[in-house]
Design an enzyme around this catalytic site. Sequence first.
Site, PDB file in Angstrom:
ATOM      1  N   THR A 144      23.030 -31.737  -0.664  1.00  0.00           N
ATOM      2  CA  THR A 144      21.647 -31.776  -0.197  1.00  0.00           C
ATOM      3  C   THR A 144      21.661 -32.174   1.273  1.00  0.00           C
ATOM      4  OG1 THR A 144      20.736 -32.329  -2.369  1.00  0.00           O
ATOM      5  CG2 THR A 144      19.384 -32.864  -0.444  1.00  0.00           C
TER       6      THR A 144
ATOM      7  N   LYS B 190      14.859 -27.984  -2.287  1.00  0.00           N
ATOM      8  CA  LYS B 190      15.334 -29.302  -2.718  1.00  0.00           C
ATOM      9  C   LYS B 190      14.612 -30.424  -2.000  1.00  0.00           C
ATOM     10  CE  LYS B 190      17.779 -32.519  -4.644  1.00  0.00           C
ATOM     11  NZ  LYS B 190      19.221 -32.703  -4.537  1.00  0.00           N
TER      12      LYS B 190
ATOM     13  N   LEU C  75      28.983 -32.474  -1.200  1.00  0.00           N
ATOM     14  CA  LEU C  75      29.297 -33.541  -0.250  1.00  0.00           C
ATOM     15  C   LEU C  75      28.073 -34.410   0.045  1.00  0.00           C
ATOM     16  CD1 LEU C  75      31.343 -31.094   1.928  1.00  0.00           C
ATOM     17  CD2 LEU C  75      32.314 -32.986   0.621  1.00  0.00           C
ATOM     18  N   PRO C  76      28.299 -35.628   0.573  1.00  0.00           N
ATOM     19  CA  PRO C  76      27.184 -36.576   0.730  1.00  0.00           C
ATOM     20  C   PRO C  76      26.152 -36.215   1.788  1.00  0.00           C
ATOM     21  CG  PRO C  76      29.303 -37.715   0.666  1.00  0.00           C
ATOM     22  CD  PRO C  76      29.603 -36.264   0.818  1.00  0.00           C
TER      23      PRO C  76
ATOM     24  N   LYS D  48      17.740 -40.854   2.100  1.00  0.00           N
ATOM     25  CA  LYS D  48      18.321 -39.756   2.873  1.00  0.00           C
ATOM     26  C   LYS D  48      17.498 -38.483   2.708  1.00  0.00           C
ATOM     27  CE  LYS D  48      21.241 -36.784   1.481  1.00  0.00           C
ATOM     28  NZ  LYS D  48      22.376 -35.989   0.934  1.00  0.00           N
TER      29      LYS D  48
END
Length: 295
Positions: free
Chosen positions: A95, A170, A64-65, A245
Amino acid sequence: MKIAFIGLGNMGAPMARNLIKAGHALKLFDLNQAVLKELAELGGTISSSPRDAAQGAELVITMLPAAAHVRSVWLNEDGVLAGIGKGVPAVDCSTIDPQTIRDVAAAAAKQGVAVADAPVSGGTGGAQAGTLTFMVGANPELFATLQPVLAQMGRNIVHCGDVGTGQIAKICNNLLLGISMVGVSEAMALGDALGIDTQVLAGIINSSTGRCWSSDTYNPWPGVIETAPSSRGYTGGFGADLMLKDLGLATEAARQAHQPVILGAVAQQLYQSMSQRGEGGKDFSAIINSYRKPQ
């Protein structure tokens, strides 16, 4: 295996496609009806909600975003936890910040469900080729369960530690990636301004101490690497807004840990400026246009 796959964007769709090719029965959910139709034609089954997708699944995967989407998909009344069976393994490949996945995992544990985080590296090309790196935060038993399935979507499956550590790996990796792309962009633009052929400069960098992934695989100068987004108008890669982001996640985590990330903060501002210019949808390597003379 019956797998619920929720989130079929630029990364999720090719990941799901590889699982279908590997012979798994996928129950799919996304808001994009076009991609659902495409994957259904390959053998997937369309679900009406995350809850519906999770019902009867032997494994649940979400991609998912952002953190808000993860909380909604997992915790809402029609979310994954409303449909998943006790003891069914689950993994989120988004992420996001480490605390969100830890909160989701804590809520799932109350229902007897173990959740891992496994964000990926390798971009859309890696997702399509099945060569992604998965950074997995999970207990050893869950990691052993997930590894064979993740290996059908990726080449490197790395156990980072307990849930949340995959996200830590990450955001640290992408912090470095964002910084290194800025550095390569500065060097390439300076070389061009001073009069050296950019192909020659890139060749020297890539056989010298400045070599890095941002230079030898994803070089931001058009034409240097034919397969890089820079050679196709900065399309089809990792969007600058997504890099922004991730840098935001890194700088916020650093703030909470009282850890300085000076270059990361500068890189964040550069990508923020790029986004404000309306270029946030371009590949993040287009940051080089902040340095190039108008063409």
